[in-house]
Write a protein that holds these residues in place. Sequence first.
Motif, short mmCIF file in Angstrom:
data_model
loop_
_atom_site.label_atom_id
_atom_site.label_comp_id
_atom_site.label_asym_id
_atom_site.label_seq_id
_atom_site.Cartn_x
_atom_site.Cartn_y
_atom_site.Cartn_z
N TYR A 86 0.76 -1.25 -0.16
CA TYR A 86 0.04 0.05 0.05
C TYR A 86 1.14 1.30 -0.05
CZ TYR A 86 -3.54 3.43 1.35
OH TYR A 86 -4.57 4.39 1.43
N ALA A 87 1.97 1.29 0.71
CA ALA A 87 2.82 2.52 0.84
C ALA A 87 3.65 2.91 -0.36
CB ALA A 87 3.55 2.42 2.26
N SER A 88 3.99 1.81 -1.01
CA SER A 88 4.92 1.83 -2.07
C SER A 88 4.46 1.67 -3.65
CB SER A 88 6.19 1.03 -2.02
OG SER A 88 5.83 -0.06 -1.93
N LEU A 89 3.69 0.53 -3.79
CA LEU A 89 3.65 0.15 -5.27
C LEU A 89 2.59 1.27 -5.99
CD1 LEU A 89 3.23 -3.42 -5.21
CD2 LEU A 89 5.26 -2.16 -5.49
N HIS A 90 1.84 2.00 -5.34
CA HIS A 90 1.16 2.87 -5.97
C HIS A 90 1.72 3.95 -6.48
CE1 HIS A 90 -2.57 5.51 -6.56
NE2 HIS A 90 -1.94 6.43 -5.55
N TYR A 91 3.00 4.35 -5.95
CA TYR A 91 3.79 5.41 -6.48
C TYR A 91 5.12 4.86 -7.28
CZ TYR A 91 1.26 7.36 -2.70
OH TYR A 91 0.26 7.84 -1.69
N LEU A 92 5.32 3.72 -7.51
CA LEU A 92 6.38 3.13 -8.23
C LEU A 92 5.78 2.35 -9.63
CD1 LEU A 92 8.43 1.37 -5.55
CD2 LEU A 92 8.87 3.57 -6.61
N VAL A 93 4.73 1.76 -9.53
CA VAL A 93 4.12 0.83 -10.71
C VAL A 93 3.74 1.83 -11.66
CG1 VAL A 93 2.63 -1.16 -11.45
CG2 VAL A 93 3.84 -1.33 -9.45
N THR A 94 2.91 2.63 -11.16
CA THR A 94 2.26 3.58 -12.11
C THR A 94 3.23 4.29 -13.17
OG1 THR A 94 0.29 3.63 -10.74
CG2 THR A 94 0.37 5.30 -12.47
N PRO A 95 4.27 5.17 -12.40
CA PRO A 95 5.15 5.70 -13.44
C PRO A 95 6.00 4.86 -14.18
CG PRO A 95 5.64 5.96 -11.03
CD PRO A 95 4.16 5.53 -10.88
N ALA A 96 6.21 3.77 -13.39
CA ALA A 96 7.16 2.59 -14.26
C ALA A 96 6.33 2.31 -15.71
CB ALA A 96 7.54 1.53 -13.37
N ILE A 97 5.11 2.29 -15.44
CA ILE A 97 4.34 1.62 -16.86
C ILE A 97 4.21 2.56 -17.54
CG2 ILE A 97 1.93 1.12 -17.56
CD1 ILE A 97 1.67 -0.93 -15.17
N LEU A 98 4.20 4.29 -17.32
CA LEU A 98 4.15 5.32 -17.94
C LEU A 98 5.44 5.36 -18.92
CD1 LEU A 98 2.44 8.17 -15.98
CD2 LEU A 98 1.82 7.41 -18.16
N VAL A 99 6.49 5.08 -18.18
CA VAL A 99 8.15 5.17 -18.78
C VAL A 99 7.84 3.92 -19.99
CG1 VAL A 99 10.44 4.90 -18.62
CG2 VAL A 99 9.07 6.23 -16.68
N TRP A 100 7.39 2.75 -19.64
CA TRP A 100 7.45 1.53 -20.47
C TRP A 100 6.52 2.10 -21.59
CZ3 TRP A 100 3.14 -1.46 -21.38
CH2 TRP A 100 3.31 -2.71 -22.25
N GLN A 143 0.02 -0.34 13.45
CA GLN A 143 0.41 -1.77 13.95
C GLN A 143 2.14 -2.29 13.76
OE1 GLN A 143 -2.50 -4.76 14.71
NE2 GLN A 143 -0.84 -6.45 14.35
N TYR A 144 2.06 -2.03 12.46
CA TYR A 144 3.23 -2.74 11.81
C TYR A 144 4.24 -1.45 11.20
CZ TYR A 144 0.91 -7.07 11.39
OH TYR A 144 0.07 -8.24 11.89
N SER A 145 4.13 -0.27 11.86
CA SER A 145 4.92 0.75 11.29
C SER A 145 6.37 0.50 11.53
CB SER A 145 4.34 2.02 12.15
OG SER A 145 4.67 1.94 13.49
N SER A 146 6.98 -0.02 12.75
CA SER A 146 8.22 -0.41 12.85
C SER A 146 8.92 -1.10 11.90
CB SER A 146 8.36 -1.27 14.19
OG SER A 146 7.77 -2.43 14.08
N PHE A 147 8.26 -1.77 10.95
CA PHE A 147 8.90 -2.84 9.82
C PHE A 147 9.18 -1.85 8.65
CE2 PHE A 147 6.70 -5.78 12.28
CZ PHE A 147 7.52 -6.85 12.30
N GLY A 148 8.62 -0.60 8.60
CA GLY A 148 8.78 0.31 7.38
C GLY A 148 8.99 1.76 7.53
#
Length: 319
Positions: A89-103, A153-158
């Motif tokens: 949730y915290a990362s792919l939204h901002y990584l996959v979309t621009p990567a596909i735009l570049v592709w 709850q899992y904020s210490s992991f990221g």
Amino acid sequence: MPKTETTPGIEAAAPRARLRWWTELPLILLVYSCYSAGRLLARGNTADAVDHGLDILRIEKFLHLNAEHPLNRLFTHEAWLGVPADFWYASLHYLVTPAILVWLFRSRAVHYRAARTWLMTSTFFGLIGFTLLPTCPPRLLDASHGFVDIMAQYSSFGWWGGEASAPRGLGGMTNQYAAMPSLHVGWALWCGVVLWRYGRTRTTRVAAVAYPLLTTIVVMGTANHYFLDAVAGVAVMGFGLFLTPYVTRGADRIRELLPFGAGGSQVAGSSIVSGGCQTSAGERIPRQRESRTGSGPGSTAEPGASPTDAGEGAAAAAR
């Protein structure tokens, strides 16, 4: 003639002018900056946002929809699912979309402009939704409603803190009440459609189906969105797809009106007459030089006639 597979709104039509990365990058950054600023300005009243969230829960209860609670409990008790879901949730939204735009820009340039316009148009209408309907996500509702904020709850992991997916200390720079519609789901759907349409391998087809489905599960399991938020995200993308041809034509008309637009760059000096026919220097119509010299096929120039006479005869015949 070979047929080109098309889809309404993202038809495979060649752009009028070749797009350049140094113009596209500032455009995308500008739109994303406006989107982020708009999210911040559209915070609305917290009490209204909570009321809207509870209204959505009541509608889902009436429709016997309850996917959020079991998924949230599963992610809460199973860290091996909850932690990857938070990273998703915290990362792919901002990584996959621009990567596909570049592709798309590099490998499927003929489809890039329509796909980019679809994404931006849908994002604009999503921002309108955030403004008109600020909505409290499930994780921020009172604990009596049965949801656990596993991002906290899992904020210490990221890198995220207890305030959505924003990095620690930057929670105040995000709008936590922008749950309706879910653009996590909307953008994931865009990625899936683009991969399915223009990917040529089985792997891309699998990713095209898996990515939006898993994103929908993640946004509900992390209690960041309701099921109806996901439905609204799909609806926004559908509306944006419908409007894409009209937005594209409107942008073309605006460019033609500008002095440096597409219309002004094809004025005098262009050698293109039509459909791939070109003139040489001194010609007004294609193959005029051949008719002047009598070397063209089927030439009837008389022996001894000068090139000038032949050219005048051809011009007279043409008239």
